[in-house]
Enzyme design. Sequence first.
Site, PDB file in Angstrom:
ATOM      1  N   HIS A 148       0.838  -1.210   0.000  1.00 25.62           N
ATOM      2  CA  HIS A 148       0.000   0.000   0.000  1.00 25.62           C
ATOM      3  C   HIS A 148       0.872   1.259   0.000  1.00 25.62           C
ATOM      4  O   HIS A 148       0.656   2.178  -0.791  1.00 25.62           O
ATOM      5  CB  HIS A 148      -0.932  -0.019   1.225  1.00 25.62           C
ATOM      6  CG  HIS A 148      -1.735   1.219   1.396  1.00 25.62           C
ATOM      7  ND1 HIS A 148      -3.010   1.347   0.879  1.00 25.62           N
ATOM      8  CD2 HIS A 148      -1.456   2.399   1.998  1.00 25.62           C
ATOM      9  CE1 HIS A 148      -3.469   2.558   1.183  1.00 25.62           C
ATOM     10  NE2 HIS A 148      -2.549   3.212   1.854  1.00 25.62           N
ATOM     11  N   GLU A 149       1.872   1.286   0.864  1.00 23.41           N
ATOM     12  CA  GLU A 149       2.724   2.478   0.972  1.00 23.41           C
ATOM     13  C   GLU A 149       3.538   2.693  -0.309  1.00 23.41           C
ATOM     14  O   GLU A 149       3.687   3.821  -0.777  1.00 23.41           O
ATOM     15  CB  GLU A 149       3.663   2.354   2.180  1.00 23.41           C
ATOM     16  CG  GLU A 149       2.942   2.351   3.524  1.00 23.41           C
ATOM     17  CD  GLU A 149       2.188   3.638   3.780  1.00 23.41           C
ATOM     18  OE1 GLU A 149       2.634   4.696   3.325  1.00 23.41           O
ATOM     19  OE2 GLU A 149       1.115   3.580   4.413  1.00 23.41           O
ATOM     20  N   HIS A 169       1.588   4.293  -2.960  1.00 26.83           N
ATOM     21  CA  HIS A 169       1.554   5.768  -2.906  1.00 26.83           C
ATOM     22  C   HIS A 169       2.774   6.360  -3.630  1.00 26.83           C
ATOM     23  O   HIS A 169       2.685   7.417  -4.244  1.00 26.83           O
ATOM     24  CB  HIS A 169       1.568   6.262  -1.458  1.00 26.83           C
ATOM     25  CG  HIS A 169       0.236   6.205  -0.759  1.00 26.83           C
ATOM     26  ND1 HIS A 169      -0.918   6.734  -1.291  1.00 26.83           N
ATOM     27  CD2 HIS A 169      -0.120   5.700   0.457  1.00 26.83           C
ATOM     28  CE1 HIS A 169      -1.926   6.554  -0.439  1.00 26.83           C
ATOM     29  NE2 HIS A 169      -1.477   5.916   0.626  1.00 26.83           N
TER      30      HIS A 169
END
Length: 264
Positions: A137-138, A141
Amino acid sequence: MSKGKLTELIRRREILMGLAAGTMLPFIAGCAENAALGRSQLMLVSDSQLAQLSAQAWRESLQRERVSRDPAYTRRLDRVGQRIVNASGQTHLDWEFVVFDSDTVNAWVLPTGKVGFYKGILDLMETDDHVATVMGHEIGHIAGRHSAERASQQMAAQIGMSLVSTALTSNADIAYSDQLGAALGMGVSLGIILPYSRQHEFEADRLGVDYMVAAGYDPRQAIDFWIAMSTTHQGGQLEFASTHPSDEHRIEAMRAHMAARGYV
Ligand SMILES: [Zn+2]
């Protein structure tokens, strides 16, 4: 109103309109296509500005937090981090994975590839697949260039507002660096994580699942982890739980994405 004052207001209005017309140029020039997302983005922030602010935030984080050397934690984070980075294709960054010795339930990544996970969140991760869920997820980004896009959108709004106040007060002494730092999501240096937009969270979730699968992790465990976190999460502390899309909608969207891609 005196005639002199009216003339002055008209003059300022002309300056304002002239400046506004001039500012359209970088906005048009500042759009970039993002292959990971399949859409174009407003990009007013240069890579070097982003790198400089990220480096500053990283230094400040390393000073503020206690860095853990416990190999049970650091090896685990490294192991998962390297696999997700390779799967994401973001190998051009200088990646560094650091565990902070704190019960805080949080994790974040800076645009330069500096990753911070707190012991508090690693303790809740029963499997490497759970670590990969948040790592994916990170890094989603990062691939999505979400920090730069958010900063660009905020700059666009602030430049507009600053021009108005410049023209109306004749006070041209306005510095952008603080605003830029805040807009870039460098809130980590202040101990806070600025929320991403709803769209950014959905995009990071989708990319994160893709990276998990490409790296050989089980994407179904992402669903398990998000469900577990949604029942325990601590009022807006988490970067990925402090956001607008409700947990339910995000889990639903992830399930739909996994089905559409044939992962499950
Ligand atoms: Zn997020």
